[in-house]
Scaffold this active site. Structure first.
Site, short mmCIF file in Angstrom:
data_model
loop_
_atom_site.label_atom_id
_atom_site.label_comp_id
_atom_site.label_asym_id
_atom_site.label_seq_id
_atom_site.Cartn_x
_atom_site.Cartn_y
_atom_site.Cartn_z
N LEU A 61 0.72 -0.18 -15.48
CA LEU A 61 1.31 1.13 -15.19
C LEU A 61 1.02 2.07 -16.34
O LEU A 61 0.96 1.66 -17.50
CB LEU A 61 2.82 1.00 -15.00
CG LEU A 61 3.27 0.23 -13.77
CD1 LEU A 61 4.79 0.09 -13.75
CD2 LEU A 61 2.76 0.91 -12.50
N HIS B 260 -6.12 1.62 -4.00
CA HIS B 260 -5.13 0.57 -3.74
C HIS B 260 -5.44 -0.10 -2.40
O HIS B 260 -5.72 0.60 -1.41
CB HIS B 260 -3.72 1.19 -3.72
CG HIS B 260 -2.65 0.18 -3.54
ND1 HIS B 260 -2.21 -0.64 -4.57
CD2 HIS B 260 -1.94 -0.19 -2.46
CE1 HIS B 260 -1.27 -1.45 -4.12
NE2 HIS B 260 -1.09 -1.19 -2.83
C1 GAR Z 1 -9.28 -3.75 -5.77
O1 GAR Z 1 -9.08 -4.38 -4.53
C2 GAR Z 1 -8.26 -2.64 -5.96
O2 GAR Z 1 -7.93 -1.98 -4.79
C3 GAR Z 1 -7.09 -3.43 -6.49
O3 GAR Z 1 -7.66 -4.37 -7.38
C4 GAR Z 1 -8.95 -4.71 -6.92
C5 GAR Z 1 -9.93 -4.55 -8.06
O4 GAR Z 1 -11.19 -5.02 -7.71
N1 GAR Z 1 -6.14 -2.60 -7.15
C6 GAR Z 1 -4.83 -2.78 -7.10
O5 GAR Z 1 -4.32 -3.71 -6.51
C7 GAR Z 1 -4.03 -1.77 -7.86
N2 GAR Z 1 -2.62 -1.87 -7.53
P1 GAR Z 1 -12.44 -4.71 -8.64
O6 GAR Z 1 -12.07 -5.11 -10.06
O7 GAR Z 1 -13.52 -5.59 -8.09
O8 GAR Z 1 -12.75 -3.26 -8.52
#
Ligand code: GAR
Length: 217
Positions: free
Chosen positions: A102, A119
């Protein structure tokens, strides 16, 4: 919010930062699309020293830095150090791409109206961590992705873009994530493009609603 979201001139590449914590496929999508075109990724900051996302940035010679919570007295000190580092690089948009920490109000005030997040749910459903697991546990049949402005709450800022996918038989997080990945990788760069063009502005009637303004170029 009493300000416009935009800040762009259209003739220069818009300096953006990407904040990461993990794999970095969303960072990669930005590097493969908007980077070197409408935007320039000038800084990648990670909450975790071993985030594979860092390698993706280093491979292109993009400056990286780790701001681990454990390295600072408290979250506010971490936020302040990170905001300083980003500001020194002239960052005008901060993109959270799998950033799992956060950010406090003081950080957000350093980049007013210029922090966005992706998200993996159709907000306001399933904010916070493990959104896909939350959605599966609830038993929803429609999943999706949201790109939104970041405010001081948890995934509660104004929505910029959303896209849904029907998965009535889904039971495993991996299966849902695989379906959401292409949506994330399309929507996040699209939101960056809209921001850098100055096409996003709060609806005067309802600042929670992000209006899309037609902009030349
Ligand atoms: C993604 O699915 C994003 O939407 C999520 O983390 C993943 C990161 O993937 N974010 C959250 O959950 C934020 N609350 P990445 O590292 O491969 O981009």
């Amino acid at each position: 919010m009493g300000h416009s979201y935009r800040a762009a001139g259209v003739s220069e590449r818009f300096p953006i930062a990407v904040l990461v914590s993990g794999t970095g496929t969303n960072l990669q999508a930005l590097l493969d699309t908007v980077h070197g075109r409408e935007a320039e990724v000038v800084a990648v900051a990670s909450s975790a020293a071993r985030a594979p996302a860092l390698e993706r940035a280093r491979a292109l010679g993009i400056p990286t830095e780790v701001f681990a919570r454990s390295g600072y007295e408290d979250r506010a000190a971490r936020d302040a150090a990170m905001a300083d580092w980003l500001a020194q690089r002239g960052v005008r948009l901060v993109v959270l791409a799998g950033y799992m920490e956060l950010l406090g109000e003081a950080f957000l005030q350093r980049f007013p109206g210029a922090v966005i997040n992706v998200h993996p749910s159709l907000l306001p459903a399933f904010p916070g961590v493990r959104a896909i697991e939350q959605a599966l546990a609830y038993g929803v049949k429609v999943f999706g992705v949201t790109v939104h402005f970041v405010d001081a709450g948890v995934d509660s800022g104004p929505v910029i873009l959303q896209r849904a996918v029907e998965l009535p038989d889904a039971s495993e997080p991996e299966e849902v994530l695989a379906a959401l990945r292409p949506l994330e990788h399309a929507l996040l760069p699209e939101a960056v493009r809209l921001f850098t063009r100055g096409a996003l502005e709060p609806d005067a009637e309802n600042p929670r609603r992000v209006a899309m303004r037609a902009v030349e170029g």
